[in-house]
Design a protein around this motif. Structure first.
Motif, mmCIF file in Angstrom:
data_model
loop_
_atom_site.group_PDB
_atom_site.id
_atom_site.type_symbol
_atom_site.label_atom_id
_atom_site.label_comp_id
_atom_site.label_asym_id
_atom_site.label_seq_id
_atom_site.Cartn_x
_atom_site.Cartn_y
_atom_site.Cartn_z
ATOM 1 N N PHE A 55 42.319 19.606 -52.928
ATOM 2 C CA PHE A 55 41.786 18.292 -52.538
ATOM 3 C C PHE A 55 40.684 17.852 -53.507
ATOM 4 C CE2 PHE A 55 38.358 16.105 -50.137
ATOM 5 C CZ PHE A 55 39.011 14.898 -49.939
ATOM 6 N N MET A 56 39.785 18.774 -53.868
ATOM 7 C CA MET A 56 38.723 18.463 -54.822
ATOM 8 C C MET A 56 39.297 18.054 -56.174
ATOM 9 S SD MET A 56 35.976 21.513 -54.180
ATOM 10 C CE MET A 56 35.326 21.230 -55.824
ATOM 11 N N THR A 57 40.308 18.786 -56.613
ATOM 12 C CA THR A 57 40.929 18.497 -57.908
ATOM 13 C C THR A 57 41.571 17.121 -57.910
ATOM 14 O OG1 THR A 57 41.409 20.860 -58.178
ATOM 15 C CG2 THR A 57 42.563 19.340 -59.643
ATOM 16 N N PHE A 58 42.290 16.811 -56.839
ATOM 17 C CA PHE A 58 42.935 15.498 -56.711
ATOM 18 C C PHE A 58 41.905 14.376 -56.741
ATOM 19 C CE2 PHE A 58 44.018 12.125 -53.620
ATOM 20 C CZ PHE A 58 45.043 11.509 -54.333
ATOM 21 N N THR A 59 40.825 14.541 -55.990
ATOM 22 C CA THR A 59 39.779 13.513 -55.931
ATOM 23 C C THR A 59 39.144 13.297 -57.294
ATOM 24 O OG1 THR A 59 39.305 14.165 -53.649
ATOM 25 C CG2 THR A 59 37.666 12.818 -54.761
ATOM 26 N N GLY A 60 38.870 14.380 -58.006
ATOM 27 C CA GLY A 60 38.282 14.268 -59.345
ATOM 28 C C GLY A 60 39.218 13.604 -60.335
ATOM 29 N N ALA A 61 40.523 13.847 -60.186
ATOM 30 C CA ALA A 61 41.504 13.300 -61.125
ATOM 31 C C ALA A 61 41.723 11.802 -60.951
ATOM 32 C CB ALA A 61 42.837 14.033 -60.974
ATOM 33 N N LEU A 62 41.286 11.247 -59.835
ATOM 34 C CA LEU A 62 41.450 9.805 -59.613
ATOM 35 C C LEU A 62 40.656 8.978 -60.619
ATOM 36 C CD1 LEU A 62 41.276 9.676 -55.702
ATOM 37 C CD2 LEU A 62 43.302 9.330 -57.135
ATOM 38 N N GLY A 63 39.702 9.607 -61.300
ATOM 39 C CA GLY A 63 38.916 8.903 -62.312
ATOM 40 C C GLY A 63 39.440 9.102 -63.718
ATOM 41 N N MET A 64 40.593 9.760 -63.863
ATOM 42 C CA MET A 64 41.164 10.025 -65.184
ATOM 43 C C MET A 64 42.409 9.178 -65.410
ATOM 44 S SD MET A 64 40.853 14.170 -65.330
ATOM 45 C CE MET A 64 39.379 15.013 -64.769
ATOM 46 N N ASP A 65 42.769 9.034 -66.683
ATOM 47 C CA ASP A 65 43.925 8.227 -67.041
ATOM 48 C C ASP A 65 44.613 8.850 -68.246
ATOM 49 O OD1 ASP A 65 45.508 5.895 -68.235
ATOM 50 O OD2 ASP A 65 44.722 4.999 -66.400
ATOM 51 N N PHE A 66 45.914 8.606 -68.361
ATOM 52 C CA PHE A 66 46.656 9.127 -69.517
ATOM 53 C C PHE A 66 46.109 8.569 -70.831
ATOM 54 C CE2 PHE A 66 50.038 9.635 -66.224
ATOM 55 C CZ PHE A 66 50.151 11.011 -66.323
ATOM 56 N N LYS A 67 45.424 7.429 -70.757
ATOM 57 C CA LYS A 67 44.840 6.842 -71.969
ATOM 58 C C LYS A 67 43.803 7.767 -72.591
ATOM 59 C CE LYS A 67 45.390 2.099 -70.242
ATOM 60 N NZ LYS A 67 44.659 0.888 -69.772
ATOM 61 N N ASP A 68 43.229 8.656 -71.769
ATOM 62 C CA ASP A 68 42.207 9.573 -72.275
ATOM 63 C C ASP A 68 42.763 10.480 -73.370
ATOM 64 O OD1 ASP A 68 40.324 8.558 -70.491
ATOM 65 O OD2 ASP A 68 40.926 9.967 -68.926
ATOM 66 N N PHE A 69 44.088 10.706 -73.352
ATOM 67 C CA PHE A 69 44.702 11.554 -74.375
ATOM 68 C C PHE A 69 44.585 10.946 -75.766
ATOM 69 C CE2 PHE A 69 47.246 13.541 -70.873
ATOM 70 C CZ PHE A 69 46.838 14.841 -71.121
ATOM 71 N N LYS A 70 44.420 9.618 -75.854
ATOM 72 C CA LYS A 70 44.335 8.959 -77.161
ATOM 73 C C LYS A 70 43.131 9.444 -77.963
ATOM 74 C CE LYS A 70 46.661 4.669 -75.773
ATOM 75 N NZ LYS A 70 46.534 3.188 -75.619
ATOM 76 N N THR A 71 42.115 9.906 -77.261
ATOM 77 C CA THR A 71 40.915 10.390 -77.936
ATOM 78 C C THR A 71 41.229 11.574 -78.830
ATOM 79 O OG1 THR A 71 39.643 9.706 -76.007
ATOM 80 C CG2 THR A 71 38.537 11.161 -77.553
ATOM 81 N N VAL A 72 42.238 12.351 -78.463
ATOM 82 C CA VAL A 72 42.617 13.524 -79.255
ATOM 83 C C VAL A 72 42.961 13.112 -80.681
ATOM 84 C CG1 VAL A 72 44.244 15.446 -79.427
ATOM 85 C CG2 VAL A 72 43.471 14.669 -77.180
ATOM 86 N N LEU A 73 43.573 11.937 -80.852
ATOM 87 C CA LEU A 73 43.972 11.472 -82.179
ATOM 88 C C LEU A 73 42.762 11.147 -83.053
ATOM 89 C CD1 LEU A 73 46.866 9.047 -81.111
ATOM 90 C CD2 LEU A 73 47.068 11.415 -81.895
ATOM 91 N N HIS A 74 41.659 10.732 -82.421
ATOM 92 C CA HIS A 74 40.468 10.345 -83.169
ATOM 93 C C HIS A 74 39.483 11.496 -83.382
ATOM 94 C CE1 HIS A 74 41.756 6.185 -82.806
ATOM 95 N NE2 HIS A 74 41.846 6.325 -81.489
ATOM 96 N N HIS A 75 39.471 12.437 -82.458
ATOM 97 C CA HIS A 75 38.524 13.553 -82.559
ATOM 98 C C HIS A 75 39.222 14.889 -82.257
ATOM 99 C CE1 HIS A 75 35.058 10.834 -82.814
ATOM 100 N NE2 HIS A 75 35.642 10.120 -81.858
ATOM 101 N N PRO A 76 40.259 15.251 -83.008
ATOM 102 C CA PRO A 76 40.961 16.515 -82.707
ATOM 103 C C PRO A 76 40.076 17.741 -82.889
ATOM 104 C CG PRO A 76 41.665 15.622 -84.826
ATOM 105 C CD PRO A 76 40.836 14.569 -84.178
#
Length: 325
Positions: A55-76
Motif C-alpha cells: 500500500f505504501m509503495t502504491f501511494t508513493g508511486a502515484l507521484g511518478m510518471d513514465f516521463k521520468d525515464f527521459k532523464t536517463v538520456l540526459h544524465h546517464p
C-alpha cells in the motif's frame, strides 16, 4: 468535535499528513518503543507487513510518471553512479565494518541489507527543499525500485553465504508483489489521468501511507523485542554502528558527487538518493526471510534516517552557497 478545530474531510487528512511529516523523527522511535513494549502481542500482526508495504509503495508511486525515464538520456552517468554507490560501495562498506566489529553473521547480514535496499522515496522531499534536480531523483527512485527483484536477491545471496539459506525464488516473488506491481500500478494510473490521481487519490492516502509505516515499525519492534529484554552493550554497539554507517553514506556521497557529477543540482539529488534508503523494504525482507536478529540493524536505521537527512540538508545548502548555486 474534531471538525470544530481541524475542519472536515480533505482538510483533516492534509493537516494529519503535515503533522506526521513534521514530527516523523519523533514518531518513528516512539513507534519502535511501543512495539517493543507490546512484545508477543504485536508480533502476531507480522502477516500484515507485506500488505502495508505494498500500500505504501502504491501511494508513493502515484507521484511518478513514465516521463521520468527521459532523464536517463540526459544524465546517464548520475543514474549509473548512484546505483553503483547504493548497491556495491555501501554494501561492501557495511559488510566490512559489521564483520570487523561483530562476530555474528546475522548482524553482518542485517547491516548489509540495511544499505543494499532501494533508495528512499522520501529523498524527494529533501531534494525539493534543497533545490536539487527533482527529475533525476524521480528517475533514480523509479529505476532502482523496479530493479530491486534483481539486485537484492543477488546481494543477499552473496552476503548470507552458508550462514542462512535464502529462498531466492520466494524473495523475488515477494519483491514483485510488494514493490514492482504496486509501483507500476501507481505510475500507470498517474500516466492515464494526466497526473490528476496525485490530487484525487495520492493526497487523501498520504497520511494513511505514513501511518502504515508507523505500524510496520511497531510490529517489527515487537519482533525484535526479546533482544531488548536483556539490554546490553551489544545493542548499544549496533545502534552506534548504524548511526556511523548512516552518516558515512552522506559523507561519502557529497565528495563523490562533487568530483564526478559537477552540476550542483545533480550532486544534491545524488547525495540524498545515496544517503536515504527505503528501509521498510529491508524490514519486511529481514523479518520474512531471516531470523529476528537480522532485523535489528535495519529497524534501527529508521531512527536516524530523517534526522540525518535534516542535518545534511544544512551541509548541502552551505556547499551550494560555496559553489555559487
Amino acid at each position: 468535535m474534531l471538525s470544530k478545530y481541524f475542519g472536515t474531510g480533505d482538510f483533516v487528512l492534509e493537516r494529519l499528513n503535515g503533522f506526521i511529516q513534521k514530527w516523523i523523527a519523533v514518531i518513528t522511535p516512539m513507534s519502535l518503543a511501543v512495539g517493543v513494549m507490546l512484545g508477543d502481542f504485536g508480533a502476531q500482526f507480522l502477516f500484515l507487513i507485506t500488505f502495508l508495504f505494498a500500500f505504501m509503495t502504491f501511494t508513493g508511486a502515484l507521484g511518478m510518471d513514465f516521463k521520468d525515464f527521459k532523464t536517463v538520456l540526459h544524465h546517464p552517468a548520475a543514474i549509473v553512479i548512484t546505483l553503483v554507490f547504493l548497491h556495491i560501495l555501501m554494501p561492501v562498506w557495511a559488510w566490512l565494518l559489521a564483520s570487523a566489529i561483530f562476530d555474528d553473521p546475522l548482524y553482518t547480514i542485517g547491516f548489509t541489507l540495511a544499505v543494499a535496499v532501494p533508495t528512499g522515496v522520501t529523498s524527494v522531499i529533501w531534494v525539493s527543499v534543497t533545490r536539487g534536480n527533482l527529475p533525476i531523483t524521480l528517475s533514480i527512485i523509479l529505476i532502482d525500485t523496479l530493479l530491486a527483484p534483481i539486485i537484492l536477491p543477488l546481494v543477499l545471496s552473496i552476503i548470507s553465504g552458508e550462514a542462512v539459506a535464502v529462498d531466492n525464488r520466494e524473495l523475488i516473488m515477494g519483491l514483485i508483489w510488494m514493490i514492482v506491481l504496486p509501483t507500476l500500478l501507481g505510475v500507470i494510473l498517474n500516466h492515464l489521468t494526466g497526473g490528476r490521481v496525485r490530487e484525487t487519490l495520492g493526497r487523501p492516502l498520504a497520511p494513511f501511507s505514513k501511518m502504515s509505516l508507523m505500524l510496520i515499525i511497531m510490529i517489527n519492534g515487537s519482533v525484535i523485542s526479546p533482544y531488548f529484554y536483556d539490554f546490553s552493550g551489544e545493542i548499544i554497539g549496533v545502534l552506534l554502528l548504524v548511526l556511523f554507517i548512516t552518516i558515512s553514506g552522506y559523507a561519502f556521497a557529497l565528495p563523490v558527487g562533487h568530483y564526478l557529477l559537477k552540476d550542483p543540482g545533480v550532486i544534491t539529488a545524488f547525495t540524498f538518493n545515496a544517503g536515504m534508503r527505503n528501509i521498510s523494504v529491508g524490514v519486511v525482507i529481514a523479518t520474512a526471510y531471516f531470523p529476528a536478529k537480522v532485523a535489528m540493524p535495519v529497524v534501527f536505521c529508521m531512527l536516524f534516517q530523517q534526522v540525518m537527512a535534516s542535518l545534511f540538508s544544512k551541509v548541502i545548502e552551505r556547499y551550494q552557497a560555496r559553489v555559487g548555486y
